[in-house]
Design an enzyme around this catalytic site. Structure first.
Site: not given
Ligand code: ADQ
Length: 757
Positions: A170, A384
């Site tokens: 990921h 990311d």
């Molecule tokens: P993450 O680094 O966790 O994931 P991201 O892709 O942005 O990053 O996903 C975060 C998720 O958490 C989103 O669904 C977001 O809405 C949710 N989220 C963030 N802050 C929140 C909050 N305060 N309350 C509730 N929900 C919240 C890792 C990788 C990414 C990749 C994903 C999926 O780092 O690059 O996109 O996996 O593969």
């Protein structure tokens, strides 16, 4: 087949991830309660698992200590894996988040490494692998997720060669120069290569991985197919590397925007902020990769410069607490809070903030309300894998309003081209992008958002999972593997009686193909490759064999066809194949030329040009390492290091393999003191298949001494015979010591077959 120690379970699809899709909480009465846990992967997978019959999820429940018993939730079976406090500190916080995470995110903070972390990473990975191997059905599919579990594919394969294994990373996969810093890097690569299919978010991640395998392990690579040599004499295994950009449950997110209660929440949010003209939003896990400091710096400077009026524009920064026991994260939290405090101290109007900072989690509905209330969303990640927030914002705007500012270092930037793309390291550029977005006219917003929505609504997470599983089904054929395995290692020649028996059986078959490599089999290896002395008696035996009824004879060499022809002076009844299968000489009339020609990929003007570039680079490398030389062939260039002085051979090979990392469409084959760069994708194995079809042979026999001959041995069928000349692990059936023994074998074949005709 599974080993006796792990009798298979009954799940057709098993997902293995660090975390279960639920978190355990201990209630005051001691009972355990399960609640859905947040995070990118969970968001992505939960909608998919519900659509599968007999799905299972293996992962950690979120609390240290004994793992609870397996249980059912949301129509799947959950198998908690135990992690104790030390595992959490060393495997999760240590090697995963203190070593791998920063290294894979381009060393935004310095990775730390401790040997104890690695030991625990291995033992924790083994626990996940063991559970997965226990619960997967025979012939089932296991899908392993993410950087915490990179050793799991190989560990599963050790006991369950019957299952298909997929791995998806990921987070980014770094450039080989960075990856090379990782202690135990080769063990990590080998762990991943236990999978049949390895998926990455971006094409650049896939290419980085293939380059690392080629450079650090020296494995043969064709495009994005990696040929993994088998242990002992197990056959070469093909591992596919592919790009699958992850997405979100777009329809579900979009549908939430229709909910009147969520619309009201969005409106209320704006009222609570004092009805500003513009709301700017950032949503992230509080992680140093997300560029939160850069974003706040840009916003703060715009306020300092008077270019943003805090009475008209408010920024909301949601930062979910994350990995708070890791030092770099504690520091980040302190810094972010300091910056927010400073900005608010200097700019916040009485009674409301300039930056509203929320250090907690929101539920999906609140998150949608936030996205609906935001005029501009800032995704400024320094690195990311994908970034789902960017896609969630787009899915939350069916009204076609709002602007997405997106870092080009987030995977999402490859697809969301209509966003305002930025380099977040350039604060001036970031400031300009924020101002431009705040001032963007509604028509321009609509046009961009329409294009972004097309991308996100068409490519949702269900599509992503479907694509991955489809590719996994198409890759590898694990159930055939057991029958193809032949183990011959060390260097002891085969028992003469066994050899004789095999040759007798072989020569009794009606239509035969007898094929051989040249150097090392029909001629001893010499340092001056032009001074090679073929064994004339061996060549004579082959000539005579080719005159016998029902016998086809071929020589398959890495040498250029013309070279092979002049060295062997074979009659037209013997087929010559040069350049590892890329060049085929004149065919005897009884061979089906049509069948053979089709298998030979031809040169194109682009390939000619590519080859010219490769040749000149290899010549430069050769000039820098005296004694090494470059051979040119019609479809390949070869660096020979046999005569290099001192460490010259190693250094020249390393330079060549490093150069190879920049050439994704070139087949690079390291052999005995040679590295070949071929622009036409073929192998001796492909050639033997074609020759055996074209000659309608019932069985073939092949003699070879080099690693390139393993591609032939890997294709041995029921009555075929593989003979390895010299020592080393091989997939061949039989071993003979040297070229003299090869000559004797050919003469014996002639005698035995001659007796029959
Ligand atoms: P993450 O680094 O966790 O994931 P991201 O892709 O942005 O990053 O996903 C975060 C998720 O958490 C989103 O669904 C977001 O809405 C949710 N989220 C963030 N802050 C929140 C909050 N305060 N309350 C509730 N929900 C919240 C890792 C990788 C990414 C990749 C994903 C999926 O780092 O690059 O996109 O996996 O593969």
């Amino acid at each position: 087949m599974p080993s006796a120690s792990s009798s298979p379970g009954g799940h057709q699809l098993v997902v293995v991830a660090n975390r279960l899709p639920v978190d355990s909480r201990t209630l005051p009465d001691g009972a355990t309660e399960w609640v859905t846990s947040p995070g990118g992967l969970v968001t992505a997978m939960e909608s998919v698992m519900r659509t599968v019959d007999s799905g299972a999820w293996v992962g950690w429940g979120g609390s240290p200590g004994d793992a609870p018993d397996p249980f059912e939730a949301d129509g799947m079976s959950l198998y908690p894996v135990q992690l104790d406090q030390q595992d959490i500190e060393r495997y999760y916080e240590g090697f995963s988040n203190g070593t791998l995470w920063p290294l894979y995110h381009d060393v935004i903070v310095g990775p730390e490494f401790h040997r104890g972390w690695w030991d625990t990473y291995q033992s924790a990975n083994r626990r996940f692998a063991k559970t997965a191997a226990q619960v997967a059905a025979v012939g089932g599919t296991i899908w392993v997720h993410d950087y915490q579990l990179q050793l799991v594919p190989q560990m599963i394969r050790e006991t369950r060669s019957d299952v298909r294994i997929g791995f998806f990373n990921h987070i980014p996969f770094p450039a080989v120069e960075l990856f090379s810093q990782l202690p135990k890097r080769n063990s990590v690569l080998r762990g991943l290569l236990g999978a049949d299919l390895i998926g990455f978010q971006r094409e650049s991640d896939s290419l980085n991985f293939v380059a690392a395998v080629r450079r650090l392990l020296g494995y043969q690579v064709e495009g994005k197919t990696i040929f993994v040599p088998g242990l002992g004499a197990a056959p070469v295994r093909e591992v596919q590397v592919q790009t699958f950009p992850i997405s979100i449950d777009s329809t579900a997110v979009s549908a939430l925007t229709e909910d009147p209660e969520i619309r009201e929440r969005a409106a209320q949010l704006r009222r609570d902020l004092g009805d500003p003209e513009k709301v700017v939003l950032g949503v992230d896990r509080l992680d140093y990769t997300k560029g939160i400091r850069h974003r706040l710096k840009a916003f703060g400077e715009l306020l300092d410069d008077g270019l943003i009026d805090p009475h008209g524009t408010v920024m909301i920064q949601v930062a979910t607490p994350s990995r708070e026991r890791v030092e770099a994260y504690r520091q980040l939290r302190d810094e972010v809070e300091l910056i927010v405090g400073r900005i608010n101290g200097e700019h916040a109007p009485i009674g409301r903030p300039a930056v509203s900072y929320q250090h907690h989690s929101f539920d999906r509905r609140d998150m949608t309300a936030l996205f609906m209330a935001a005029d501009v969303v800032l995704v400024t990640a320094l690195r990311d894998g994908m970034n789902l927030v960017a896609k969630e914002y787009v899915a939350s705007r069916p009204d076609l309003h709002g602007v997405l500012v997106l870092s080009e270092f987030a995977g999402a930037a490859d697809e969301l081209r209509a966003a305002v793309l930025v380099n977040p390291h350039d604060i001036d550029e970031l400031k300009a992008a924020i101002l431009r977005s705040l001032a963007m006219p509604p028509e321009e917003q609509e046009e961009a958002m329409r294009s972004l929505r097309h991308q996100v609504m068409e490519h949702d997470v269900q599509h992503w999972a479907h694509q991955f599983l489809e590719s996994l089904t198409a890759s590898g054929a694990p159930e055939d593997e057991a029958t193809r395995v032949v183990r011959l290692s060390g260097d002891a020649p085969s028992d003469p009686a066994q050899l004789e028996e095999t040759l007798r059986e072989f020569t009794a078959v009606p239509r035969l193909l007898i094929a051989s490599d040249f150097d090392g089999v029909l001629a001893p290896i010499v340092s001056d490759r032009d001074a090679v002395q073929p064994d004339q008696q061996a060549l004579a035996a082959l000539r005579e064999l080719s005159e016998l009824p029902g016998v086809a004879v071929a020589l398959i060499s890495g040498r250029a066809l013309a070279d092979l022809d002049s060295l062997t002076a074979m009659p037209s009844s013997v087929v010559l194949v040069g350049s590892h299968g890329a060049e085929v000489g004149a065919l005897p009339p009884w061979m089906q030329a049509e069948v053979l020609d089709k298998s030979v990929l031809s040169m194109t003007p682009q390939k000619e040009q590519l080859l010219a570039g490769i040749t000149s680079t290899l010549r430069r490398i050769a000039r820098a390492h005296p004694g090494t030389e470059v051979e040119t062939k019609p479809t390949a260039a070869v660096l020979h290091t046999r005569n290099a002085k001192g460490r010259g051979a190693i250094n020249a090979t390393e330079s060549a393999l490093e150069y190879a990392t920049t050439l994704p469409d070139v087949t690079v084959t390291p052999g005995k003191e040679v590295v070949e760069f071929a622009v036409v994708h073929t192998s001796k194995g492909v050639a033997i298949d074609a020759l055996s079809r074209a000659s309608a042979a019932d069985a073939w026999l092949y003699l070879g001494d080099d690693v390139t001959d393993e591609s032939v041995f890997a294709r041995l069928g029921g009555d075929d015979v593989g003979v390895k000349v010299g020592g080393g692990d091989t997939a061949a059936h039989l071993r003979i010591p040297d070229t003299e023994a090869a000559r004797d074998l050919l003469r014996r074949l002639l005698e035995l077959r001659g007796e029959q005709s």
